[in-house]
Motif scaffolding. Structure first.
Motif, PDB file in Angstrom:
ATOM      1  N   GLY A 507       0.821  -1.202   0.000  1.00  0.00           N
ATOM      2  CA  GLY A 507       0.000   0.000   0.000  1.00  0.00           C
ATOM      3  C   GLY A 507       0.853   1.249   0.000  1.00  0.00           C
ATOM      4  N   SER A 508       0.221   2.379  -0.308  1.00  0.00           N
ATOM      5  CA  SER A 508       0.945   3.641  -0.411  1.00  0.00           C
ATOM      6  C   SER A 508       0.065   4.780   0.082  1.00  0.00           C
ATOM      7  CB  SER A 508       1.364   3.906  -1.865  1.00  0.00           C
ATOM      8  OG  SER A 508       0.220   4.018  -2.701  1.00  0.00           O
ATOM      9  N   GLY A 509       0.704   5.925   0.282  1.00  0.00           N
ATOM     10  CA  GLY A 509      -0.030   7.132   0.632  1.00  0.00           C
ATOM     11  C   GLY A 509      -0.015   7.494   2.096  1.00  0.00           C
ATOM     12  N   HIS A 510       0.153   6.511   3.003  1.00  0.00           N
ATOM     13  CA  HIS A 510       0.136   6.804   4.438  1.00  0.00           C
ATOM     14  C   HIS A 510       1.427   7.477   4.891  1.00  0.00           C
ATOM     15  CE1 HIS A 510       1.597   2.717   3.696  1.00  0.00           C
ATOM     16  NE2 HIS A 510       2.501   3.009   4.601  1.00  0.00           N
ATOM     17  N   ARG A 511       2.534   7.111   4.277  1.00  0.00           N
ATOM     18  CA  ARG A 511       3.847   7.713   4.516  1.00  0.00           C
ATOM     19  C   ARG A 511       4.240   7.686   5.988  1.00  0.00           C
ATOM     20  NH1 ARG A 511       4.066  12.580  -0.018  1.00  0.00           N
ATOM     21  NH2 ARG A 511       3.171  11.308  -1.684  1.00  0.00           N
TER      22      ARG A 511
END
Length: 577
Positions: A507-511
């Motif tokens: 997953g991506s975007g949470h950083r």
């Protein structure tokens, strides 16, 4: 609608102009900023290192962007490059850290790709003017939101409130918001230029058309949505769309080379687009490429804007600043925050703000995230604005020169965004460095422990920073023979972490760094490995693992910080950022 705007309390609106982490967040990918930048931020040139960026990933991306003006990334395509030429701008925290030009603004003589003599070719320059194609939709959307802010438009009102002629043939309930989010049900495109004889009949065709699907039940990207909004703007303001955009956006922001139907005096700076035979326009240069926009006089809500990379940089920084630049404000922060929210939760594959596309790996690359906004243009343009890192990437090409049939440039778009993302730091959680996956498409990497001899059940703790496509998993695996590997269930905590027990991380975007725990059943001898696998495209920022601790009944079996020699990397690297 005015009441709704007044009560918006998003972090971006409430904290506009303040930096949540201050200088500590400069150059960081793992410290997302919840607020807009200061409205006083003005673009300046600075080398990447001055704002905490690693220049190497940027240089690697720009090498590819330049290479593809001469060759094609697909080895089977030998007769033409990916595009004729390109201009790029990359910026972070108000600093323009890179500008590049490569290839040609004018290169070919005909649709077959016959190259002009060298003396007649026109090289790309920093001030080359491009046909922005659908990036024009952002300008129309911004003007609509200005009307919302002024109380002249209600986003949830039927479009027919403002354009009564639109409310026919099943379009009576379509709202302004549905046009902005492409959920109106209207078909993506119709050939206005060839089916109808003049501008009034072409506009009337859009007003008359019936939706393909029930409004609000489907996402379909449609030029007709924005053509309609352009007409709405003209109706409510009493001015042509090009005059409204100039008065309310480009002149206040001093975007001196941005507008519709560029004057002949700028022709020598304009990149050529396609050699068209239907309609018989020849090599198009200085006139809008999109046939429907051309047939509407060059001014339409969906296409028609011409601009430069420097002008688009001003617009991008204006968005990052919460709607203002050099003292000129085009939107209030709370209005812009509303514009950049995802209003397409019902269509998770197509997150969309009001006009802006959101979180799209295919053109944003590793910059993609829920607070990354932008748009592409058919002619080969794109703008990516990452609010979380206060960065932006601009890629302008004339990829349809001389033919749209030469294919997509999405790989170049992704490459540039990923280069900027990888230049931003992910700082280790423990010590001076962490293990970084460092692999590209269609690859795998393993980080394997030495053989361990526990006396009981094994407990594993580690930190993971995961930014990958959902189909690119990081798995903790165990083996008792070093040959057969079994996934170990994981429990994860941290911002954006998956709930419950999972067998892989992606997953991506949470950083954010996650804290991960795992329990491994007892075996007399056991080996652990972290296994990261990518598919054919979209690897994201990548994966970091740090702070590895393996224990059994309180007895330490492995401390990854103090005993890195007990971890055997295959394609993993020790990285300080």
């Amino acid at each position: 609608m005015v009441a709704v705007l007044a009560t918006i309390t998003t972090a971006a609106g409430a904290a506009a102009g303040t930096a949540s982490h201050g200088r500590d967040a400069e150059g960081r990918f793992d410290r997302p900023q919840p607020a807009f930048a200061s409205p006083r931020t003005v673009l300046r040139d600075a080398p990447p290192g001055r704002v905490g960026l690693d220049p190497a990933p940027i240089d690697a991306a720009l090498t590819k962007i330049d290479e593809w003006t001469r060759t094609h990334p697909d080895p089977l395509v030998k007769d033409h490059p990916l595009y004729s030429g390109a201009v790029t701008v990359l910026a972070h925290d108000g600093a323009v850290v890179s500008r590049s030009t490569s290839g040609y603004a004018v290169r070919y003589a005909d649709a077959a790709g016959t190259e002009l003599p060298d003396a007649e070719k026109v090289p790309m320059r920093r001030n080359t003017i491009f046909d922005m194609a659908s990036v024009s939709k952002l300008f129309t959307s911004l003007v609509v939101m200005q009307l919302v802010e002024a109380g002249q438009v209600d986003l949830e009102a039927p479009v027919s409130t403002y354009l009564p002629e639109f409310g026919v043939n099943g379009k009576e309930s379509i709202t302004v918001a549905q046009l902005l989010t492409h959920t109106s049900g209207l078909v993506s495109w119709i050939p206005l230029w060839s089916r109808y004889p003049d501008i009034p009949s072409r506009i009337q065709a859009v007003m008359d058309i019936a939706p393909r699907t029930t409004p609000g039940t489907n996402y379909e990207y449609s030029d007709l949505n924005l053509i309609t909004l352009g007409v709405l703007v003209e109706r409510l303001t009493g001015e042509r769309l090009d005059e409204v955009v100039a008065d309310r956006i480009t002149r206040p922001l001093r975007m001196v080379d941005t507008g519709y139907n560029p004057p002949a005096s700028k022709l020598d700076r304009i990149a050529a687009t396609e050699f068209q035979t239907a309609p018989p326009r020849g090599m198009v240069r200085g006139s809008v490429h999109d046939e429907n926009a051309w047939s509407l006089g060059g001014v339409a809500g969906h296409a028609g804007i011409f601009s430069t990379a420097d002008d688009l940089a001003i617009l991008a920084q204006t968005i990052l600043n919460g709607g203002s630049y050099r003292g000129a404000r085009i939107l209030r922060p709370e209005t812009l925050a509303l514009m950049l929210e995802n209003h397409n939760e019902a269509f998770p594959a197509n997150p969309h703000g009001y006009g802006f596309e959101l979180n799209q790996l295919w053109f944003m690359g590793a910059l993609a995230g829920p607070r990354t906004a932008g748009h592409t243009g058919f002619t080969g343009t794109d703008l990516v604005i990452d609010l979380s890192s206060r960065s932006f990437a601009i890629l302008l090409t004339n990829r349809v020169h001389p033919s749209r049939g030469w294919g997509s440039i999405n790989l170049a778009r992704e490459t540039l965004g990923t280069g900027l993302a990888k230049a931003l730091a992910v700082r280790p959680q423990h010590g001076r460095d962490s293990w970084y996956s460092g692999i590209g498409d269609a690859s795998q990497s393993t980080l394997t422990t030495v053989s361990l001899q526990p006396r009981g059940h094994v407990e594993v703790k580690f930190n993971a920073f995961v930014d990958s496509e959902i189909t690119d998993p990081l798995t903790l695996e165990a083996s008792v023979d070093g040959t057969t590997w079994t996934p170990v269930p994981l429990r994860v905590s941290g911002r954006g972490a998956p709930d419950g027990e999972v067998v892989s991380l992606s997953g991506s975007g949470h950083r954010a760094w996650w804290q991960v725990r795992a329990h491994v059943p007892h075996a007399a001898e056991i080996t652990l490995r972290w296994h990261f696998v990518t598919n054919t495209r979209y690897t994201g920022r990548g994966v970091h693992v740090d702070g590895i601790i393996v224990t059994e009944r309180g007895r330490l079996l492995l401390n990854g910080e103090k005993e890195p020699h007990k971890l055997q990397p295959d394609a993993w690297q020790r990285r300080s950022r």
